[in-house]
Design a protein around this motif. Sequence first.
Motif, PDB file in Angstrom:
ATOM      1  N   LEU A  29      -8.091 -18.925  72.207  1.00 50.42           N
ATOM      2  CA  LEU A  29      -9.288 -19.164  73.026  1.00 50.42           C
ATOM      3  C   LEU A  29      -9.212 -20.520  73.718  1.00 50.42           C
ATOM      4  O   LEU A  29      -9.652 -20.668  74.861  1.00 50.42           O
ATOM      5  N   ALA A  30      -8.650 -21.498  73.030  1.00 47.91           N
ATOM      6  CA  ALA A  30      -8.476 -22.819  73.648  1.00 47.91           C
ATOM      7  C   ALA A  30      -7.603 -22.711  74.892  1.00 47.91           C
ATOM      8  O   ALA A  30      -7.902 -23.297  75.938  1.00 47.91           O
ATOM      9  N   GLY A  42      -8.227 -23.449  79.109  1.00 49.40           N
ATOM     10  CA  GLY A  42      -7.433 -24.465  79.792  1.00 49.40           C
ATOM     11  C   GLY A  42      -7.141 -25.693  78.967  1.00 49.40           C
ATOM     12  O   GLY A  42      -6.645 -26.698  79.497  1.00 49.40           O
ATOM     13  N   VAL A  43      -7.427 -25.632  77.656  1.00 53.87           N
ATOM     14  CA  VAL A  43      -7.144 -26.768  76.785  1.00 53.87           C
ATOM     15  C   VAL A  43      -5.625 -26.894  76.614  1.00 53.87           C
ATOM     16  O   VAL A  43      -4.922 -25.901  76.410  1.00 53.87           O
ATOM     17  N   THR A  44      -5.127 -28.111  76.677  1.00 54.67           N
ATOM     18  CA  THR A  44      -3.695 -28.346  76.500  1.00 54.67           C
ATOM     19  C   THR A  44      -3.320 -28.188  75.032  1.00 54.67           C
ATOM     20  O   THR A  44      -3.949 -28.791  74.152  1.00 54.67           O
ATOM     21  N   HIS A 100      -1.084 -26.661  68.094  1.00 55.32           N
ATOM     22  CA  HIS A 100      -2.292 -27.358  67.671  1.00 55.32           C
ATOM     23  C   HIS A 100      -2.887 -28.105  68.864  1.00 55.32           C
ATOM     24  O   HIS A 100      -2.251 -28.234  69.918  1.00 55.32           O
ATOM     25  N   ILE A 101      -4.105 -28.609  68.688  1.00 55.52           N
ATOM     26  CA  ILE A 101      -4.830 -29.258  69.775  1.00 55.52           C
ATOM     27  C   ILE A 101      -4.971 -30.747  69.491  1.00 55.52           C
ATOM     28  O   ILE A 101      -5.429 -31.142  68.408  1.00 55.52           O
ATOM     29  N   ALA A 114     -12.912 -29.530  69.450  1.00 54.28           N
ATOM     30  CA  ALA A 114     -12.122 -28.814  68.445  1.00 54.28           C
ATOM     31  C   ALA A 114     -12.166 -29.595  67.143  1.00 54.28           C
ATOM     32  O   ALA A 114     -12.106 -30.830  67.137  1.00 54.28           O
ATOM     33  N   ALA A 115     -12.265 -28.868  66.035  1.00 51.35           N
ATOM     34  CA  ALA A 115     -12.316 -29.514  64.723  1.00 51.35           C
ATOM     35  C   ALA A 115     -11.648 -28.618  63.687  1.00 51.35           C
ATOM     36  O   ALA A 115     -11.613 -27.403  63.829  1.00 51.35           O
TER      37      ALA A 115
END
Length: 304
Positions: free
Chosen positions: A238-239, A243-245, A251-252, A268-269
């Motif tokens: 989903l990240a 568009g999350v790198t 991992h983020i 994000a956590a």
Amino acid sequence: MLHDCIIIGGGIAGTQAAIQLGRYSTYRVLVIDSGYGRSSVCHTYHNILGWPEGVTGEDLRRTGRKQAEALGVEFVQDTVMEAAQDGERFVLTTGTGKRFFSHTVLLATGMMDRYPEIPGLRDALGYSIYICPDCDGYEIVDQKTVLIGSGEHGSGMAVLLSERTPHLTYINHERAPIEERLLEHMRKLGIGYEEKKVAEVRSDDHRDIRSVVLEDGRELQADKGFIAFGGSHVRTELAAQLGVTLEGNRHIKTDSRTKMTDVEGVWAAGDIGLHSELSTIAMGEGTQAAIWIHKKLRKIHKSL
């Protein structure tokens, strides 16, 4: 309905964030939870303040949800399949076809460890067979321990665990290749090595491991166990849609102060972040993210 924050994932990080946001008594907060995650697998956490005898992941999830619901947080059991941004709001679509809208999103989808379906293994996880050396290495001190794993991922874990006990045997269940220099290193450390499939894990009351049975019929006695197969599933799909790198290990990387990702309005956590994968850290990150989501929402509400 437009929510102020939607938290995806009702595990340790997500539920802790929900409690913190609920305590502001201002926001419409929704937790969308599939009902199953890494904390569901762990039967007992022994490293959490206030629980010296241990507490199950399911107990934490259940009591945490009640605490959050008492603060006005809503929970829905469903799985978010699609996430997108539509102007200033986020749109989440679930597997049942429902759509939810929100000003902000907290990704707390976690990860799942990979392990094979060995009879008796799942029942003993968290009771006497462990996954995390930082969480549970203490439990095997000077105990006869079997490590069931795969290839060099398992050999690395074996070397680490040998600092805790001299009575360690590594069983390369998947027979994945290991460089000779690594095998020699294990031998020097006194680590036993078996390149056999495990046919069964035997335990008392489906909790306390007493032995593992190999495919050739041999039975290895054990007081404790660990698993190390590698290839864990980091739930960051989903990240990526938002568009999350993602880092090379999927991992983020978040802002160390706010826990926000590089996409405005998306936090994000927990275990999907770049850090040690501990429940206590997940709690802290959930709270930390919620505080900064609150700051963001204050600005949004003032502008409306």
